[in-house]
Design a protein around this motif. Structure first.
Motif, short mmCIF file in Angstrom:
data_model
loop_
_atom_site.label_atom_id
_atom_site.label_comp_id
_atom_site.label_asym_id
_atom_site.label_seq_id
_atom_site.Cartn_x
_atom_site.Cartn_y
_atom_site.Cartn_z
N ASP A 151 0.84 -1.21 0.00
CA ASP A 151 0.00 0.00 0.00
C ASP A 151 0.87 1.25 0.00
OD1 ASP A 151 -2.23 -1.57 0.01
OD2 ASP A 151 -2.59 -1.40 2.18
N THR A 152 1.97 1.21 0.75
CA THR A 152 2.86 2.37 0.78
C THR A 152 3.46 2.65 -0.59
OG1 THR A 152 3.43 1.85 3.07
CG2 THR A 152 4.91 3.32 1.89
N VAL A 153 3.92 1.58 -1.28
CA VAL A 153 4.52 1.76 -2.61
C VAL A 153 3.49 2.27 -3.61
CG1 VAL A 153 5.59 0.54 -4.54
CG2 VAL A 153 6.32 0.06 -2.19
N LEU A 154 2.27 1.68 -3.53
CA LEU A 154 1.22 2.11 -4.47
C LEU A 154 0.85 3.57 -4.24
CD1 LEU A 154 -1.08 -1.05 -4.55
CD2 LEU A 154 0.48 -0.26 -6.34
N ASP A 155 0.67 3.91 -2.93
CA ASP A 155 0.32 5.31 -2.63
C ASP A 155 1.44 6.24 -3.05
OD1 ASP A 155 -2.03 4.44 -1.65
OD2 ASP A 155 -1.51 4.64 0.48
N ALA A 156 2.70 5.80 -2.83
CA ALA A 156 3.84 6.64 -3.24
C ALA A 156 3.87 6.83 -4.75
CB ALA A 156 5.15 6.03 -2.75
N ALA A 157 3.60 5.71 -5.49
CA ALA A 157 3.62 5.81 -6.95
C ALA A 157 2.51 6.71 -7.46
CB ALA A 157 3.51 4.42 -7.58
N GLN A 158 1.30 6.53 -6.88
CA GLN A 158 0.19 7.37 -7.32
C GLN A 158 0.44 8.83 -6.96
OE1 GLN A 158 -3.25 5.66 -5.55
NE2 GLN A 158 -3.20 3.79 -6.78
N GLY A 159 0.98 9.05 -5.73
CA GLY A 159 1.28 10.43 -5.34
C GLY A 159 2.34 11.04 -6.24
N LEU A 160 3.37 10.24 -6.56
CA LEU A 160 4.43 10.75 -7.43
C LEU A 160 3.88 11.08 -8.83
CD1 LEU A 160 7.43 11.36 -7.79
CD2 LEU A 160 7.76 8.96 -8.43
N ARG A 161 2.98 10.21 -9.32
CA ARG A 161 2.40 10.48 -10.65
C ARG A 161 1.57 11.75 -10.63
NH1 ARG A 161 0.46 6.08 -14.86
NH2 ARG A 161 -0.42 7.43 -16.47
N ARG A 162 0.77 11.93 -9.56
CA ARG A 162 -0.03 13.16 -9.46
C ARG A 162 0.87 14.37 -9.30
NH1 ARG A 162 -3.11 9.92 -6.02
NH2 ARG A 162 -2.17 10.95 -4.23
N GLU A 163 1.94 14.19 -8.49
CA GLU A 163 2.84 15.32 -8.24
C GLU A 163 3.56 15.74 -9.52
OE1 GLU A 163 4.54 18.24 -5.85
OE2 GLU A 163 2.96 16.78 -5.37
N LEU A 164 4.03 14.75 -10.30
CA LEU A 164 4.75 15.06 -11.54
C LEU A 164 3.82 15.38 -12.70
CD1 LEU A 164 7.57 12.36 -11.39
CD2 LEU A 164 7.71 14.77 -10.74
#
Length: 449
Positions: free
Chosen positions: A265-278
């Motif tokens: 869940d941490t990796v998925l949330d980090a990936a989704q957050g990174l995609r939204r951030e970038l």
């Protein structure tokens, strides 16, 4: 009592007693009044005596004696009525007093009391003589009692003298025996002193040997205690891990599954957050964009370094809590005693937990606050605030060790932030992969609201 016509007093009424009524005569007068009291109606009684009208004679004499004696002295009509009752009850004695010849065999106190009530001629002499007779009788009784007591004391003195002689002889015999025993004890004591000296020398030798043995034993005990503490600590960790395993098993999944799922869940949330951030488009990456270079208008590494935050800037905590699946672990008493140590422990806990609840609502991070159970005088009745997990260390386990257990329980890769000023705690959690933050940083962040 005889009265003259026209209400004038006879010769007896004209007489006056020039001294206090003797105690014995007064008691007999009170008894005469009490006996005649019941034959009178309430209206015939003086006002101060009407409250005793329903009393039994003995109770009247006990509780109203003073009032009745005063009424006899100050109320002639009441005295005349009592005198009439006395004449009816003791007609022979009354007649003898009226004739001036009291019965020789009568009690002088009874004669004096009757004379005081009836007031025949010469009644004052009768009362005075009765008082003197009572005093003489008391003196004779006291004299007889003194003689009897003196005789008893003489007999006791004679007996005591005999006992003293016997006791003296016995003590002399015992003294002689004690002297002989003392001489024997002196001889034994001299021999014992020699034995004691030899024993003291042997004792000094044994003490030296015992000191060396004790030092060796203390060293072994110290080593054993250290090993015991280490084993207890390890046992606590194993028990905590076992309990967590059992709890996870009861819920139908293992601890490792839970750790992997949380990390996923941490990796998925980090990936989704990174995609939204970038804000990256689905297919917009080009090979040329992978080459490292500085483009016009972009920030260089030097510019990024210039924007680095201070270690005491609360913005650092906001950035850490913004990470996906962030877990904030707070050393409770370390924070409260840094920020507001003057408050009682209970108010320190309530203030910190209330502020942590607001922080959890604002950031959405998981928040765990740890308190040292050794600080508690009794179990704490506390409803944890929304969004904050509150833990107290068990007996024999410090809050620092509980924090290290919480950090070790997290899967590698999950953002774990530990708030504590304790350097030992900070170094320990840093080596386990957590991010230590000083207590003052959290206090600044909480004060900002």
């Amino acid at each position: 009592m005889a009265e003259t016509t026209g209400g004038e007093p006879d010769d007896g009424d004209a007489e006056v007693l020039d001294r206090p009524l003797p105690d014995g005569v007064r008691r007999r007068v009170v008894q005469i009044v009490s006996d005649g009291f019941g034959g009178l109606t309430v209206s015939e009684l003086p006002t101060q005596l009407r409250q005793y009208a329903r009393f039994a004679p003995n109770r009247r004499a006990k509780f109203a004696g003073t009032a009745m004696a005063a009424a006899m002295e100050t109320d002639p009509l009441f005295r005349q009525r009592i005198a009439e009752k006395l004449r009816e009850a003791q007609a022979e004695l009354a007649g003898a007093l009226d004739s001036g010849a009291p019965p020789p065999a009568a009690d002088p106190l009874d004669v004096a009391a009757a004379a005081y009530v009836l007031r025949p001629p010469g009644w004052v002499k009768l009362v005075t003589a009765a008082g003197e007779e009572a005093l003489r009788a008391d003196a004779e009784r006291a004299d007889e009692e003194s003689r009897a007591e003196l005789e008893r004391l003489r007999e006791e003195l004679a007996g005591a003298r005999g006992q003293i002689r016997v006791e003296t002889e016995r003590l002399r015999t015992e003294l002689d025996a004690a002297k002989k025993e003392a001489e024997s004890l002196h001889r034994k004591l001299r021999g014992a002193l020699s034995d004691v000296k030899r024993g003291e020398a042997a004792l000094r030798k044994l003490r030296g040997e015992m000191d060396s043995v004790r030092a060796e034993g203390q060293a072994q005990v110290s080593a054993a205690e250290s090993e015991t503490r280490r084993l207890k600590q390890r046992l606590g960790e194993v028990e905590a891990s076992l309990e967590a395993t059992r709890r996870a098993a009861r819920e139908g999944r293992s601890v490792e599954d839970m750790r992997v799922r949380l990390l996923l869940d941490t990796v998925l949330d980090a990936a989704q957050g990174l995609r939204r951030e970038l804000a990256l488009p689905p297919v917009s990456v080009r090979p040329a964009e992978t080459v490292d270079a500085v483009e016009p208008g972009r920030m260089t590494p030097k510019d990024i370094a210039a924007r680095a935050l201070s270690e005491n800037d609360p913005a650092i905590l906001d950035q850490l809590l913004a990470l996906p699946q962030a877990h904030l672990v707070v050393d409770g008493y370390n924070v409260t005693k840094t920020g507001y140590p003057q408050m009682p422990l209970e108010k320190q806990r309530l203030r910190l937990l209330g502020q942590l609840s607001q922080l959890a609502a604002q950031t959405g991070a998981e928040v765990t606050c740890v308190f040292d159970g050794a600080e508690l005088a009794a179990p704490v009745l506390l409803a944890p605030p929304r969004g904050v997990r509150v833990l107290f260390s068990k007996p024999g386990v410090t809050a620092d060790e509980l924090i290290r257990q919480l950090v070790r329980a997290e899967p590698p890769g999950r953002p774990v932030i530990v708030v504590s000023t304790d350097r030992e705690v900070a170094d320990g959690v840093a080596s386990a992969g957590a991010r230590p933050v000083a207590s003052v940083v959290l206090l600044k962040r909480l004060s900002r609201g």
